[in-house]
Motif scaffolding. Structure first.
Motif, short mmCIF file in Angstrom:
data_model
loop_
_atom_site.label_atom_id
_atom_site.label_comp_id
_atom_site.label_asym_id
_atom_site.label_seq_id
_atom_site.Cartn_x
_atom_site.Cartn_y
_atom_site.Cartn_z
N LEU A 36 58.20 17.15 37.05
CA LEU A 36 57.28 17.18 35.67
C LEU A 36 58.10 16.83 34.63
O LEU A 36 57.63 15.87 33.69
CB LEU A 36 57.31 19.00 35.87
N LEU A 37 59.51 17.14 34.67
CA LEU A 37 60.30 15.86 33.65
C LEU A 37 59.47 14.66 33.73
O LEU A 37 59.60 14.36 32.57
CB LEU A 37 61.18 16.14 33.80
N ILE A 38 59.21 13.89 34.75
CA ILE A 38 59.13 12.48 34.55
C ILE A 38 57.45 12.43 34.22
O ILE A 38 57.80 11.38 33.10
CB ILE A 38 59.47 11.79 35.76
N ALA A 39 57.01 13.48 34.59
CA ALA A 39 55.70 13.23 33.83
C ALA A 39 55.36 13.11 32.33
O ALA A 39 54.45 13.02 31.70
CB ALA A 39 54.35 13.64 34.83
N ILE A 40 55.91 14.41 31.89
CA ILE A 40 56.15 14.26 30.60
C ILE A 40 56.73 13.66 29.67
O ILE A 40 56.80 12.79 29.00
CB ILE A 40 56.88 15.85 29.93
N VAL A 44 53.98 8.37 35.12
CA VAL A 44 54.55 7.36 36.94
C VAL A 44 53.18 7.91 37.50
O VAL A 44 52.41 8.71 37.59
CB VAL A 44 55.82 8.19 37.77
N PRO A 45 52.65 6.55 37.64
CA PRO A 45 51.57 6.44 38.62
C PRO A 45 51.67 7.58 40.41
O PRO A 45 53.06 7.48 40.74
CB PRO A 45 51.84 4.78 39.65
N ILE A 46 50.32 7.75 39.94
CA ILE A 46 49.97 8.57 41.16
C ILE A 46 51.08 8.82 42.33
O ILE A 46 51.19 9.34 43.28
CB ILE A 46 49.05 9.29 41.13
N TRP A 47 51.01 6.91 42.95
CA TRP A 47 51.08 6.34 44.40
C TRP A 47 52.81 6.47 44.54
O TRP A 47 53.41 7.13 45.36
CB TRP A 47 50.80 5.02 44.47
N ALA A 48 53.50 6.44 43.38
CA ALA A 48 55.09 6.41 43.14
C ALA A 48 55.50 7.92 43.54
O ALA A 48 56.25 8.05 44.08
CB ALA A 48 55.82 6.48 41.60
N LYS A 49 54.48 8.95 43.26
CA LYS A 49 54.70 10.32 43.22
C LYS A 49 54.29 10.70 44.80
O LYS A 49 56.03 11.50 45.41
CB LYS A 49 54.14 11.41 42.36
#
Length: 78
Positions: A36-40, A44-49
């Motif tokens: 969540l912190l990284i997304a804010i 980051v691309p969904i594949w990396a998550k």
């Protein structure tokens, strides 16, 4: 019992053990907060998550098996 029922029961027991282990719950909670912190901050691309989650699950399964084998070795020694 047929083969599929046996496989389903083993998978169910494994999933239950995985989801009730407090270390796994802690790791997934921390990973969720980190994602969540990284997304804010930096999207980051969904594949990396997804790759990160797969790695976490794999490492947790390895840790659980290693812990189980150590417990078995300790009980045999006593």
């Amino acid at each position: 019992m047929n083969k599929h029922t046996t496989i389903a029961k083993k998978a169910g027991k494994g999933l239950a053990a995985y989801l009730t282990d407090w270390k796994n719950l802690l790791a997934h909670a921390l990973l969720g907060c980190l994602l969540l912190l990284i997304a804010i901050i930096a999207p980051v691309p969904i594949w990396a998550k997804l790759l990160l989650i797969v790695c976490l699950v794999t490492l947790n399964i390895i840790r659980m098996r290693w812990s189980k084998s150590r417990k078995m070795q300790n009980t045999v020694k006593r």
